[in-house]
Motif scaffolding. Structure first.
Motif, short mmCIF file in Angstrom:
data_model
loop_
_atom_site.label_atom_id
_atom_site.label_comp_id
_atom_site.label_asym_id
_atom_site.label_seq_id
_atom_site.Cartn_x
_atom_site.Cartn_y
_atom_site.Cartn_z
N LEU A 1 -19.45 -16.95 2.88
CA LEU A 1 -19.03 -16.93 1.50
C LEU A 1 -19.62 -18.02 0.65
N ILE A 2 -20.39 -17.74 -0.38
CA ILE A 2 -21.09 -19.03 -1.10
C ILE A 2 -20.36 -19.15 -2.41
N ALA A 3 -20.21 -17.89 -3.28
CA ALA A 3 -19.94 -17.94 -4.44
C ALA A 3 -19.08 -16.77 -4.89
N THR A 4 -18.41 -16.95 -5.75
CA THR A 4 -17.20 -15.78 -6.20
C THR A 4 -17.12 -15.82 -7.51
N VAL A 5 -16.86 -14.58 -8.11
CA VAL A 5 -16.56 -14.61 -9.89
C VAL A 5 -15.35 -13.31 -9.97
N SER A 6 -14.63 -13.63 -10.91
CA SER A 6 -13.56 -13.05 -11.14
C SER A 6 -13.99 -11.69 -11.98
N ALA A 7 -12.93 -10.54 -12.04
CA ALA A 7 -13.46 -9.37 -12.71
C ALA A 7 -14.13 -9.69 -14.05
N THR A 8 -13.67 -10.67 -14.79
CA THR A 8 -13.84 -10.85 -16.24
C THR A 8 -14.97 -11.80 -16.20
N GLY A 9 -15.31 -12.58 -15.24
CA GLY A 9 -16.42 -13.42 -15.24
C GLY A 9 -15.87 -14.82 -15.81
N ASP A 10 -14.48 -15.06 -16.09
CA ASP A 10 -14.22 -16.40 -16.66
C ASP A 10 -13.63 -17.54 -15.48
N SER A 11 -13.61 -16.93 -14.31
CA SER A 11 -13.44 -17.77 -13.04
C SER A 11 -14.37 -17.71 -11.98
N THR A 12 -14.78 -18.84 -11.57
CA THR A 12 -15.75 -18.72 -10.49
C THR A 12 -15.33 -19.75 -9.52
N GLY A 13 -15.74 -19.79 -8.24
CA GLY A 13 -15.54 -20.59 -7.19
C GLY A 13 -16.84 -20.70 -6.25
N TYR A 14 -16.93 -21.95 -5.51
CA TYR A 14 -18.28 -22.02 -4.84
C TYR A 14 -18.05 -22.89 -3.56
N THR A 15 -18.62 -22.66 -2.50
CA THR A 15 -18.59 -23.50 -1.47
C THR A 15 -19.36 -24.51 -1.77
N ALA A 16 -18.77 -25.80 -1.02
CA ALA A 16 -19.20 -27.11 -1.10
C ALA A 16 -20.81 -27.34 -1.10
N SER A 17 -21.24 -26.70 -0.31
CA SER A 17 -22.73 -26.82 -0.02
C SER A 17 -23.66 -26.53 -1.12
N VAL A 18 -23.15 -25.45 -2.14
CA VAL A 18 -23.95 -25.01 -3.21
C VAL A 18 -23.34 -25.38 -4.44
N LYS A 19 -22.21 -25.85 -4.45
CA LYS A 19 -21.72 -26.43 -5.67
C LYS A 19 -22.61 -27.53 -6.50
N GLY A 20 -22.77 -27.10 -7.71
CA GLY A 20 -23.43 -27.79 -8.63
C GLY A 20 -24.87 -27.50 -8.63
N ARG A 21 -25.28 -26.69 -7.72
CA ARG A 21 -26.55 -26.38 -7.84
C ARG A 21 -26.88 -24.67 -8.00
N PHE A 22 -25.92 -23.86 -7.62
CA PHE A 22 -25.94 -22.39 -7.96
C PHE A 22 -24.90 -22.00 -8.80
N THR A 23 -25.15 -21.00 -9.65
CA THR A 23 -24.12 -20.48 -10.71
C THR A 23 -24.07 -18.96 -10.70
N ILE A 24 -22.97 -18.61 -10.39
CA ILE A 24 -22.70 -17.06 -10.50
C ILE A 24 -22.13 -16.65 -11.71
N SER A 25 -22.63 -15.49 -12.16
CA SER A 25 -22.32 -14.83 -13.55
C SER A 25 -22.14 -13.30 -13.52
N ARG A 26 -21.76 -12.64 -14.18
CA ARG A 26 -21.90 -11.24 -14.38
C ARG A 26 -21.88 -10.50 -15.95
N ASP A 27 -22.57 -9.38 -15.76
CA ASP A 27 -22.77 -8.85 -17.09
C ASP A 27 -22.12 -7.43 -17.02
N ASN A 28 -20.90 -7.33 -17.25
CA ASN A 28 -20.16 -5.79 -16.83
C ASN A 28 -20.84 -4.87 -17.76
N THR A 29 -21.26 -5.08 -18.86
CA THR A 29 -21.86 -3.98 -19.46
C THR A 29 -23.29 -3.41 -18.73
#
Length: 111
Positions: A46-74
């Motif tokens: 697991l490298i990245a996770t995003v909440s249902a609304t997109g307002d909370s994210t988490g990353y594994t240490a190896s990708v933090k600061g380089r990768f960005t998870i986001s979502r467009d529920n529309t």
């Protein structure tokens, strides 16, 4: 239910890619979504996770600061923006939500 990833490819070290995961057959906006990756000979991680609304994210240490998870529920879509790619980021990348998985998209970082 179907999750379909796209956006993988071959990129040089230091380059960028944006992965997309489009969901169908599920109300995607109700659930957390995740990106995993699996390198040859290694376990899926697991490298990245995003909440249902997109307002909370988490990353594994190896990708933090380089990768960005986001979502467009529309658009029922989750993204993974990958910057500063390294050869060790080479893997098949999978989108996941609940028990559902995409087929994966290959990312290769090489000069």
């Amino acid at each position: 239910v179907q999750l379909v990833e796209s956006g993988g490819g071959l990129v040089q070290p230091g380059g960028s890619l944006r992965l997309s995961c489009v969901a169908s057959g599920v109300t995607f906006s109700r659930y957390y979504a995740n990106w995993f990756r699996q390198a040859p000979g290694k376990e899926r991680e697991l490298i990245a996770t995003v909440s249902a609304t997109g307002d909370s994210t988490g990353y594994t240490a190896s990708v933090k600061g380089r990768f960005t998870i986001s979502r467009d529920n529309t658009k029922n879509t989750v993204y993974l923006q990958m910057d500063g790619l390294k050869p060790e980021d080479t893997a098949v990348y999978f989108c996941n939500s609940r028990d559902y998985w995409g087929q994966g998209t290959q990312v290769t970082v090489s000069s």
